[in-house]
Design a protein around this motif. Sequence first.
Motif, PDB file in Angstrom:
ATOM      1  N   ASP A 161      18.679  -0.317  -8.038  1.00 53.24           N
ATOM      2  CA  ASP A 161      17.377  -0.292  -8.959  1.00 53.24           C
ATOM      3  C   ASP A 161      16.292   0.711  -8.446  1.00 53.24           C
ATOM      4  OD1 ASP A 161      18.466  -2.741 -10.125  1.00 53.24           O
ATOM      5  OD2 ASP A 161      17.417  -3.908  -8.655  1.00 53.24           O
ATOM      6  N   SER A 162      16.470   1.511  -7.288  1.00 53.93           N
ATOM      7  CA  SER A 162      15.611   2.360  -7.041  1.00 53.93           C
ATOM      8  C   SER A 162      16.050   3.069  -5.924  1.00 53.93           C
ATOM      9  CB  SER A 162      14.272   1.532  -6.409  1.00 53.93           C
ATOM     10  OG  SER A 162      13.395   2.737  -5.853  1.00 53.93           O
ATOM     11  N   VAL A 174      22.437  -6.967   0.141  1.00 52.32           N
ATOM     12  CA  VAL A 174      21.139  -7.099  -0.418  1.00 52.32           C
ATOM     13  C   VAL A 174      20.291  -5.849  -0.574  1.00 52.32           C
ATOM     14  CG1 VAL A 174      18.832  -8.212  -0.227  1.00 52.32           C
ATOM     15  CG2 VAL A 174      21.243  -9.358   0.722  1.00 52.32           C
ATOM     16  N   LEU A 175      20.272  -4.955   0.449  1.00 54.24           N
ATOM     17  CA  LEU A 175      19.537  -3.706   0.166  1.00 54.24           C
ATOM     18  C   LEU A 175      20.597  -2.846  -0.749  1.00 54.24           C
ATOM     19  CD1 LEU A 175      19.110  -2.917   4.227  1.00 54.24           C
ATOM     20  CD2 LEU A 175      17.357  -2.989   2.373  1.00 54.24           C
ATOM     21  N   ALA A 185       9.265   3.915  -5.865  1.00 58.25           N
ATOM     22  CA  ALA A 185       9.633   3.083  -4.886  1.00 58.25           C
ATOM     23  C   ALA A 185       9.880   1.486  -5.237  1.00 58.25           C
ATOM     24  CB  ALA A 185       9.013   3.280  -3.759  1.00 58.25           C
ATOM     25  N   LEU A 186      10.623   0.765  -4.509  1.00 56.04           N
ATOM     26  CA  LEU A 186      10.842  -0.751  -4.895  1.00 56.04           C
ATOM     27  C   LEU A 186      10.475  -1.352  -3.607  1.00 56.04           C
ATOM     28  CD1 LEU A 186      11.782  -3.214  -6.432  1.00 56.04           C
ATOM     29  CD2 LEU A 186      14.040  -2.864  -5.136  1.00 56.04           C
ATOM     30  N   PRO A 187       9.112  -2.069  -3.643  1.00 52.81           N
ATOM     31  CA  PRO A 187       8.721  -2.918  -2.421  1.00 52.81           C
ATOM     32  C   PRO A 187       9.526  -4.151  -2.347  1.00 52.81           C
ATOM     33  CG  PRO A 187       7.258  -3.294  -4.271  1.00 52.81           C
ATOM     34  CD  PRO A 187       8.267  -2.208  -4.803  1.00 52.81           C
ATOM     35  N   LEU A 223       1.010  -1.302   0.078  1.00 49.91           N
ATOM     36  CA  LEU A 223      -0.113   0.078   0.152  1.00 49.91           C
ATOM     37  C   LEU A 223       0.890   1.335  -0.107  1.00 49.91           C
ATOM     38  CD1 LEU A 223      -2.873  -1.121   2.584  1.00 49.91           C
ATOM     39  CD2 LEU A 223      -2.899  -0.871  -0.027  1.00 49.91           C
ATOM     40  N   LEU A 224       1.902   1.223   0.843  1.00 50.68           N
ATOM     41  CA  LEU A 224       2.872   2.503   0.678  1.00 50.68           C
ATOM     42  C   LEU A 224       3.589   2.666  -0.714  1.00 50.68           C
ATOM     43  CD1 LEU A 224       3.803   4.824   2.131  1.00 50.68           C
ATOM     44  CD2 LEU A 224       5.855   3.474   3.147  1.00 50.68           C
ATOM     45  N   ALA A 225       3.906   1.452  -1.187  1.00 50.36           N
ATOM     46  CA  ALA A 225       4.590   1.697  -2.579  1.00 50.36           C
ATOM     47  C   ALA A 225       3.710   1.943  -3.507  1.00 50.36           C
ATOM     48  CB  ALA A 225       5.159   0.261  -3.123  1.00 50.36           C
ATOM     49  N   ALA A 226       2.305   1.742  -3.513  1.00 46.60           N
ATOM     50  CA  ALA A 226       1.345   2.436  -4.267  1.00 46.60           C
ATOM     51  C   ALA A 226       0.964   3.970  -4.119  1.00 46.60           C
ATOM     52  CB  ALA A 226       0.094   1.596  -4.207  1.00 46.60           C
TER      53      ALA A 226
END
Length: 413
Positions: free
Chosen positions: A143-144, A136-137, A108-110, A96-99
């Motif tokens: 990418d974002s 990993v992060l 944003a990358l979820p 929902l926050l990414a949307a």
Amino acid sequence: MAGVSGGPSGGAGPDRGPLVMKFGGSAFADLDGFARVARYTARRAAEEKRPVVVVVSAMSGTTGRLQQTLGALADDPPAPVAAMLLTSGETVSVALLAAALDAVGVSALPLTAAGTGLLGEGPADRAGLVRADPAVLLAGLEDSPVLVVPGGQAVDAAGRTVMLGRNSSDLSAAAMAGALGAGTCVLFSDVPGVCTADPWLVPAARTLAEISYEGVRRMSRHGAKVVHESAVDWAERGGVRLHCRPFPWADGAGGSGTVVGEGPEAAAVVAHKSSDVWRFRSGPERRAAARGLLADGLRTTEFDSASGPYLVVPAGGRGTEALLGGARRHDDLCLITTVHADGRAEHVLVSRADADAEARRCHALLYPDPEAEPDGAGAPGPAAAAPVKARSPHSDVLFGAPQPRGSAGLRDR
């Protein structure tokens, strides 16, 4: 506990590394909360001009309702099953926050638990965090520039999602901040900061401007709902200051919050209202129970009174009663703990009906002048004015309205 993997160590600086922010479930009490957090994140990203990692909790009330629903179906479900269900609330918040971020023009990358770089071990529904891998992060940030991450989740050695216990989004944020070399990790919640008592119970509670790692860790160890104790450990080892602030009141009066770091000590009052009081027949029997619960990731409070040895256990833990043996639960009692700045702890056992009044009385003994500076602490803010606490009406999105045990469609006995 293993140390932080990767990332610089040493003294924290406010502008090192990505901006890491955690938003508690109270920020998402309604759907407008996602829009507010998205607008705030977009503004901070534009101002800071550096990558942003947003750690989110489940919508207010969701995890408790999921636990209630699971309990209506099974008394002791397998830990991996419990973890799968109980982590779904944070997954919903991530999506929902990414949307909402996309709606305000921020790509944003979820991420899922596998994208956090956090490794846990132990029971899947209350695992311990053992490693934070920045690689990993960092791969996600390639990418974002904005990542949205589920709080309180990690993966085990087999790559399966595990839950880091209840209220562990602070832990996720602090560990990731340390791994990424961030100087400060901002923790947003529904209280003004670290307070000298729970402001929901003690209106005269003061907001501390700053406090040491050990000071807030001691409060947490004695049952205060402040910063997750393990989050403080990871922050201190990673050289990360924790900035505890209110949201959505972050830009208004009294929004400066509390900085946890190399600050002073402080005294506080803790009311264990969400815990159960158990009386044992002997001290050794109590110590054995406390060790067993701690091995399962559940910290308890031991104390003695004229009527015998007692153990205070957070309510709602799965399988706790099996470890408590022949102890007797006293539903009518509540423990009030005064934590002094020098580390001493004083325990008072009172009836639940008198718990609020006793907490206020103990706080008044610590701070008789409501405007006085707390002993040993930085200058306090005004008395903490907490908003009305409410469960999100959207927390039912996963499972509908609750039904009593044994009702149709759940479990018949």
